[in-house]
Design a protein around this motif. Structure first.
Motif, PDB file in Angstrom:
ATOM      1  N   MET A  15      -7.337  -1.732   4.819  1.00 11.36           N
ATOM      2  CA  MET A  15      -7.335  -2.036   3.389  1.00 11.36           C
ATOM      3  C   MET A  15      -8.609  -1.548   2.714  1.00 11.36           C
ATOM      4  O   MET A  15      -8.570  -1.079   1.569  1.00 11.36           O
ATOM      5  CB  MET A  15      -7.160  -3.541   3.177  1.00 11.36           C
ATOM      6  N   GLY A  33      -8.394  -8.564   4.709  1.00  8.21           N
ATOM      7  CA  GLY A  33      -7.164  -7.823   4.464  1.00  8.21           C
ATOM      8  C   GLY A  33      -6.035  -8.628   3.881  1.00  8.21           C
ATOM      9  O   GLY A  33      -4.979  -8.082   3.571  1.00  8.21           O
ATOM     10  N   GLY A  48      -9.800  -6.342   1.406  1.00  6.12           N
ATOM     11  CA  GLY A  48     -10.119  -5.730   2.691  1.00  6.12           C
ATOM     12  C   GLY A  48     -11.383  -6.291   3.302  1.00  6.12           C
ATOM     13  O   GLY A  48     -11.443  -6.582   4.501  1.00  6.12           O
ATOM     14  N   PRO A 101       0.810  -1.227   0.000  1.00  2.22           N
ATOM     15  CA  PRO A 101       0.000   0.000   0.000  1.00  2.22           C
ATOM     16  C   PRO A 101       0.842   1.275   0.000  1.00  2.22           C
ATOM     17  O   PRO A 101       0.504   2.243  -0.690  1.00  2.22           O
ATOM     18  CB  PRO A 101      -0.820  -0.119   1.293  1.00  2.22           C
ATOM     19  N   PHE A 103      -8.226   2.127   2.321  1.00  2.00           N
ATOM     20  CA  PHE A 103      -7.227   2.360   1.269  1.00  2.00           C
ATOM     21  C   PHE A 103      -7.855   2.184  -0.112  1.00  2.00           C
ATOM     22  O   PHE A 103      -7.634   2.999  -1.016  1.00  2.00           O
ATOM     23  CB  PHE A 103      -6.066   1.379   1.465  1.00  2.00           C
ATOM     24  N   ALA A 104      -8.637   1.136  -0.283  1.00  2.00           N
ATOM     25  CA  ALA A 104      -9.284   0.886  -1.568  1.00  2.00           C
ATOM     26  C   ALA A 104     -10.244   2.013  -1.931  1.00  2.00           C
ATOM     27  O   ALA A 104     -10.305   2.452  -3.089  1.00  2.00           O
ATOM     28  CB  ALA A 104     -10.014  -0.454  -1.530  1.00  2.00           C
ATOM     29  N   ALA A 161      -4.852  -4.646   8.647  1.00  2.00           N
ATOM     30  CA  ALA A 161      -5.087  -5.198   7.310  1.00  2.00           C
ATOM     31  C   ALA A 161      -6.536  -5.078   6.851  1.00  2.00           C
ATOM     32  O   ALA A 161      -6.801  -4.661   5.715  1.00  2.00           O
ATOM     33  CB  ALA A 161      -4.658  -6.667   7.285  1.00  2.00           C
ATOM     34  N   ALA A 175      -3.468   0.565   6.128  1.00  2.00           N
ATOM     35  CA  ALA A 175      -3.528  -0.768   5.518  1.00  2.00           C
ATOM     36  C   ALA A 175      -2.340  -1.619   5.918  1.00  2.00           C
ATOM     37  O   ALA A 175      -2.439  -2.852   5.975  1.00  2.00           O
ATOM     38  CB  ALA A 175      -3.588  -0.632   3.995  1.00  2.00           C
ATOM     39  N   TYR A 184      -2.601 -10.916  -5.246  1.00  2.00           N
ATOM     40  CA  TYR A 184      -1.444 -10.031  -5.087  1.00  2.00           C
ATOM     41  C   TYR A 184      -0.803  -9.755  -6.439  1.00  2.00           C
ATOM     42  O   TYR A 184      -0.432  -8.609  -6.746  1.00  2.00           O
ATOM     43  CB  TYR A 184      -0.432 -10.690  -4.145  1.00  2.00           C
ATOM     44  N   PHE A 207      -8.182  -4.468  -4.066  1.00  2.00           N
ATOM     45  CA  PHE A 207      -7.877  -4.119  -2.666  1.00  2.00           C
ATOM     46  C   PHE A 207      -9.150  -4.111  -1.819  1.00  2.00           C
ATOM     47  O   PHE A 207      -9.125  -4.516  -0.651  1.00  2.00           O
ATOM     48  CB  PHE A 207      -7.195  -2.746  -2.601  1.00  2.00           C
TER      49      PHE A 207
END
Length: 387
Positions: free
Chosen positions: A214, A273, A269, A161, A217-218, A210, A206, A280, A265
């Motif tokens: 996350m 997370g 999340g 992140p 963050f997304a 997690a 994040a 990935y 993401f």
């Protein structure tokens, strides 16, 4: 020459294209080493070069290559000899990661280079107190945080992140700086500033938390995509011709890949997370190939002449590596990663690498051929037809 117009010797030295190329060369080497590491991670034949090749793949490309290019461009804008320490340290740090030296040496050099890049932004901010510079400062803060944490942990996956925040905020600030003349809304800059601050905080969150971190963050990443699609002039210039259309096409496709990453993401999340395996692979390559490399392809005809003082004329052939990149990435993300098909991932990965190398070769060839007998290109940061 009078005293008032004299240029100090160091300043003159750092204006020479050959000298600037020396700072760019380690970044180019880091790119090639990172691509070699990609072959290793794909389980394909590769050059047996580099002690920590597999562990350094991400950092070689994100900070060794992209970080060096960004730091060099900002150092050129600063026009102070001391500023060139940042790209030098980042370039050397990238090369050190695959040298016989302990991995901690490369990590420390990358941290020092990231701090140097952050320092370069401070006088730029004093010179030009604008949101575009402040947003890029937040991106540099994220790079410092990522490299500092990497000194304490072995794996780079938890740092994803923060690395995403680094490239997204740097590019977001660049887009605001290049296209601000076409932005009519008074809300655009403060809105982007708020989104950028939230994205940095969410990136840190994040890493620490997690699940909820996350998700936030997304959502912040998605808000950045919406801002870029609404306010960037690319949605208008994509209807133009020549260079403006090429730039706009690369930008818009890149924003699409950033949206794909935001969705990945978000799903991770909501699922607790954890982002691993095919998820990935899809997220990292959607950001750093689909978004970041597409931005590099878009801005190369504008930024490289400013950095190297040599023209990079637009030619329609430049669209070929861009198309190959996005088609092969779509194959990788939407087929190989969805089906977790290793063979298809290998095939698409090779095409990804071919696209990157092809673009670098075409850009180098155009610079060399157009520079023969041509006058030096003035340092200008104006995007033809868009800013």
């Amino acid at each position: 020459m009078s005293r008032s117009t004299a240029v100090p010797v160091p300043a003159t030295l750092f204006r020479r294209p050959g000298v600037r190329l020396l700072f760019l060369a380690p970044g180019g080497a880091a790119m090639l080493l990172g691509l070699n590491a990609a072959l290793l991670l794909l389980g394909l034949p590769h050059l047996p070069f580099g002690r920590h090749l597999a562990a350094s793949h991400g950092m070689l490309l994100v900070l060794g290559f992209i970080g060096t290019v960004i730091a060099l461009e900002r150092s050129v804008a600063l026009a102070r000899p001391l500023g060139y320490l940042a790209p030098a340290l980042l370039g050397l740090g990238g090369l050190s990661l695959v040298s016989p030296l302990p991995l901690e040496v490369g990590k420390t050099l990358l941290l020092a280079g990231s701090i140097g890049m952050l320092w370069v932004y401070i006088p730029l901010w004093r010179r030009q107190r604008e949101a575009a510079v402040l947003i890029q400062i937040l991106g540099a803060v994220s790079a410092v945080a990522a490299t500092a944490l990497w000194l304490r942990i072995a794996d780079t996956a938890p740092l994803l992140p923060l690395l995403v925040v680094f490239v997204v905020l740097t590019i977001g600030g660049e887009r605001l700086e290049l296209a601000r003349i076409h932005i009519r809304s008074a809300l655009a800059e403060p809105l982007l500033m708020g989104i950028s601050t939230l994205l940095l905080a969410a990136g840190l969150g994040a890493v620490l938390w997690a699940g909820a971190g996350m998700v936030l963050f997304a959502l912040a990443l998605g808000a950045m995509v919406v801002w870029l699609l609404v306010y960037d002039v690319a949605r208008h210039t994509v209807l133009a011709t020549g260079l403006p259309r090429y730039i706009a096409w690369c930008l818009l496709v890149g924003y699409g890949w950033l949206a794909v990453a935001a969705v990945i993401f978000l799903v991770a999340g909501l699922g607790g997370g954890t982002l691993g395996g095919a998820g990935y692979d899809a997220a990292t390559h959607a950001v750093f190939l689909g978004f970041t490399l597409s931005m590099i392809m878009a801005h190369a005809p504008v930024i490289l002449p400013a950095v190297l003082r040599r023209p990079l004329p637009y030619r329609p052939v430049l669209i070929l590596p861009a198309v190959l990149l996005h088609v092969s990435l779509a194959l990788r993300v939407f087929v190989a990663d969805v089906l977790d098909d290793g063979a298809t991932r290998q095939f698409a990965g090779v095409l990804n690498i071919v696209a990157v190398v092809l673009f670098a070769a075409l850009a180098a060839g155009l610079v060399i051929s157009s520079s023969r007998g041509a006058p030096r290109t003035p340092v200008a940061r104006k995007e033809p037809g868009t800013a």
